[in-house]
Design an enzyme around this catalytic site. Structure first.
Site, PDB file in Angstrom:
ATOM      1  N   ARG A   1       0.849  -1.212   0.000  1.00 38.77           N
ATOM      2  CA  ARG A   1       0.000   0.000   0.000  1.00 38.77           C
ATOM      3  C   ARG A   1       0.876   1.251   0.000  1.00 38.77           C
ATOM      4  O   ARG A   1       0.534   2.270  -0.610  1.00 38.77           O
ATOM      5  CB  ARG A   1      -0.955   0.006   1.188  1.00 38.77           C
ATOM      6  CG  ARG A   1      -0.261   0.126   2.530  1.00 38.77           C
ATOM      7  CD  ARG A   1      -1.164   0.600   3.648  1.00 38.77           C
ATOM      8  NE  ARG A   1      -0.468   0.560   4.932  1.00 38.77           N
ATOM      9  CZ  ARG A   1      -0.855   1.202   6.014  1.00 38.77           C
ATOM     10  NH1 ARG A   1      -1.947   1.946   5.980  1.00 38.77           N
ATOM     11  NH2 ARG A   1      -0.185   1.114   7.140  1.00 38.77           N
TER      12      ARG A   1
ATOM     13  N   GLU B   1     -18.538   4.457  -0.712  1.00 35.55           N
ATOM     14  CA  GLU B   1     -17.735   3.779  -1.729  1.00 35.55           C
ATOM     15  C   GLU B   1     -18.502   3.530  -3.027  1.00 35.55           C
ATOM     16  O   GLU B   1     -17.933   3.638  -4.119  1.00 35.55           O
ATOM     17  CB  GLU B   1     -17.196   2.457  -1.172  1.00 35.55           C
ATOM     18  CG  GLU B   1     -16.171   2.619  -0.069  1.00 35.55           C
ATOM     19  CD  GLU B   1     -16.779   2.874   1.310  1.00 35.55           C
ATOM     20  OE1 GLU B   1     -16.007   3.071   2.268  1.00 35.55           O
ATOM     21  OE2 GLU B   1     -18.020   2.857   1.429  1.00 35.55           O
TER      22      GLU B   1
ATOM     23  N   PHE C   1     -14.236  -2.785   1.291  1.00 37.65           N
ATOM     24  CA  PHE C   1     -15.229  -1.812   0.826  1.00 37.65           C
ATOM     25  C   PHE C   1     -15.198  -1.656  -0.695  1.00 37.65           C
ATOM     26  O   PHE C   1     -16.245  -1.526  -1.327  1.00 37.65           O
ATOM     27  CB  PHE C   1     -14.988  -0.456   1.492  1.00 37.65           C
ATOM     28  CG  PHE C   1     -14.855  -0.539   2.986  1.00 37.65           C
ATOM     29  CD1 PHE C   1     -15.708  -1.342   3.735  1.00 37.65           C
ATOM     30  CD2 PHE C   1     -13.882   0.179   3.659  1.00 37.65           C
ATOM     31  CE1 PHE C   1     -15.605  -1.427   5.111  1.00 37.65           C
ATOM     32  CE2 PHE C   1     -13.752   0.100   5.037  1.00 37.65           C
ATOM     33  CZ  PHE C   1     -14.609  -0.698   5.770  1.00 37.65           C
TER      34      PHE C   1
ATOM     35  N   HIS D   1      -5.276  -2.932   2.286  1.00 33.89           N
ATOM     36  CA  HIS D   1      -5.694  -3.641   3.498  1.00 33.89           C
ATOM     37  C   HIS D   1      -6.429  -4.945   3.168  1.00 33.89           C
ATOM     38  O   HIS D   1      -7.459  -5.274   3.758  1.00 33.89           O
ATOM     39  CB  HIS D   1      -6.579  -2.752   4.377  1.00 33.89           C
ATOM     40  CG  HIS D   1      -5.841  -1.570   4.942  1.00 33.89           C
ATOM     41  ND1 HIS D   1      -5.380  -0.544   4.149  1.00 33.89           N
ATOM     42  CD2 HIS D   1      -5.501  -1.258   6.220  1.00 33.89           C
ATOM     43  CE1 HIS D   1      -4.776   0.355   4.905  1.00 33.89           C
ATOM     44  NE2 HIS D   1      -4.828  -0.054   6.171  1.00 33.89           N
TER      45      HIS D   1
ATOM     46  N   ASP E   1      -7.328  -5.427  12.942  1.00 33.53           N
ATOM     47  CA  ASP E   1      -8.639  -4.920  12.506  1.00 33.53           C
ATOM     48  C   ASP E   1      -9.699  -6.028  12.482  1.00 33.53           C
ATOM     49  O   ASP E   1     -10.894  -5.741  12.494  1.00 33.53           O
ATOM     50  CB  ASP E   1      -8.534  -4.284  11.120  1.00 33.53           C
ATOM     51  CG  ASP E   1      -7.844  -2.934  11.172  1.00 33.53           C
ATOM     52  OD1 ASP E   1      -7.423  -2.524  12.267  1.00 33.53           O
ATOM     53  OD2 ASP E   1      -7.711  -2.294  10.111  1.00 33.53           O
TER      54      ASP E   1
ATOM     55  N   ARG F   1      -1.314  -4.163   3.933  1.00 30.71           N
ATOM     56  CA  ARG F   1      -0.918  -3.250   5.010  1.00 30.71           C
ATOM     57  C   ARG F   1       0.421  -3.661   5.621  1.00 30.71           C
ATOM     58  O   ARG F   1       1.164  -2.816   6.142  1.00 30.71           O
ATOM     59  CB  ARG F   1      -2.003  -3.283   6.087  1.00 30.71           C
ATOM     60  CG  ARG F   1      -1.711  -2.453   7.322  1.00 30.71           C
ATOM     61  CD  ARG F   1      -2.778  -2.720   8.378  1.00 30.71           C
ATOM     62  NE  ARG F   1      -2.652  -1.859   9.537  1.00 30.71           N
ATOM     63  CZ  ARG F   1      -3.414  -1.963  10.618  1.00 30.71           C
ATOM     64  NH1 ARG F   1      -4.358  -2.892  10.676  1.00 30.71           N
ATOM     65  NH2 ARG F   1      -3.246  -1.153  11.641  1.00 30.71           N
TER      66      ARG F   1
END
Length: 313
Positions: free
Chosen positions: A8, A55, A80, A106, A114, A164
């Site tokens: 990322r 989104e 998303f 991610h 998360d 990530r």
């Protein structure tokens, strides 16, 4: 340069650098700091738009801009971008085959703490079902940067998967030519083929070393483009070794393993065993512990390789 970098991070750097060369527009869904598109925003504020936590709407905006001739990057977390916005990606980007590049960060178990709601292990499967969608899952920072430029030059929608978690460089300082749809043979072997993607590529190379200690010669292939997949390279390697193991940070259903099985069933049927998330949800935890818990390890790849070899006729 650091020994490791999250893909990322490389994505953000690539956008900021390539913004000098190409007239690209970047959209984000209130996650620019996390997706690293903030780097582009700071350099090119007139070509960056934050669409907020909406989104689906962002994909519609991206489609509208692309319909006017712009090359557009739309970024959010994979959960998303591929999940929440699937309908819009399918109907307003995929169906008219617009020049939208989806930068999905991610992805996978390596999101870590998360937890299950954000650890998207289904995105490759979802995007594979969209006709004409190109899917790229780079293995390191250098490949991620090259993939962004390849996406810009490609005519049509592209889904790019970024992580990530910082991963080792594989191509740093090397004359590496990224080519969409072409796998890369990283190591030659004769007993089994290990086909890996994303962060599992460097782990596959570790598995090769473990197997070598037992006298087993493994070929390692990096499949950075999952769609269209390199059927020719896969068939050639499978014909040579007679057994294949796939490794991915994704559900074993519908991801790299499924794509490889489909390709080889048509071209060179051999035993194929898959290493990936075994059709379960993720959970919160430190990344190394999660990789271990879900079997995304060199040891598990090596064990599957030996099992695949045993299945040879």
């Amino acid at each position: 340069m650091a020994d490791k970098i999250a893909t990322r991070e490389a994505y953000g750097k690539a956008l900021a650098e390539l913004g000098e060369k190409y007239d690209i527009v970047v959209l984000d869904a209130d996650l620019a700091e996390a997706t690293k598109t903030l780097m582009f925003k700071k350099k090119f504020p007139d070509r960056f738009f934050d669409c907020g936590i909406a989104e689906g709407n962002m994909m519609g905006v991206a489609a509208g801009l692309a319909a006017t001739g712009k090359t557009v990057f739309a970024s959010s977390f994979a959960m998303f971008a591929a999940g929440r916005a699937f309908e819009q990606v399918r109907n307003v980007i995929g169906y008219p085959h617009l020049n939208v590049k989806i930068g999905a960060t991610h992805a996978g178990i390596s999101v870590g703490e998360d937890g299950a709601t954000h650890q998207c292990n289904e995105d490759i499967a979802l995007m594979r079902t969209i006709p004409g969608m190109t899917i790229i899952n780079p293995a390191d920072g250098e490949e991620a940067k090259a993939a962004v430029e390849a996406a810009i030059l490609h005519d049509g929608p592209v889904y790019m998967r970024f992580g990530r978690y910082a991963v080792p460089y594989l191509y740093e300082g090397k004359d590496y030519q990224f080519e969409l749809g072409k796998g890369v043979t990283l190591a030659e072997g004769k007993d089994v083929t290990i086909v890996a993607t994303g962060l599992m590529v460097h782990i596959a190379l570790e598995a090769k070393e473990l197997l070598a200690k037992e006298g087993i010669s493994a070929e390692v292939i990096n499949i950075h483009t999952i769609k269209p997949i390199d059927k020719e390279l896969l068939a050639k390697s499978a014909a040579k070794t007679g057994a294949v193991v796939t490794a991915e940070e994704h559900n074993v259903v519908g991801g790299l393993g499924g794509a490889v099985c489909e390709a080889l069933a048509e071209t060179c049927p051999v035993p194929v065993l898959r290493v990936g998330v075994e059709d379960v949800y993720g959970r919160s935890g430190k990344v190394p512990a999660l990789l271990e818990a879900y079997g995304l390890t060199a040891e598990n790849i090596a064990a599957k390789a030996k099992a695949a070899i045993a299945l040879k006729k």
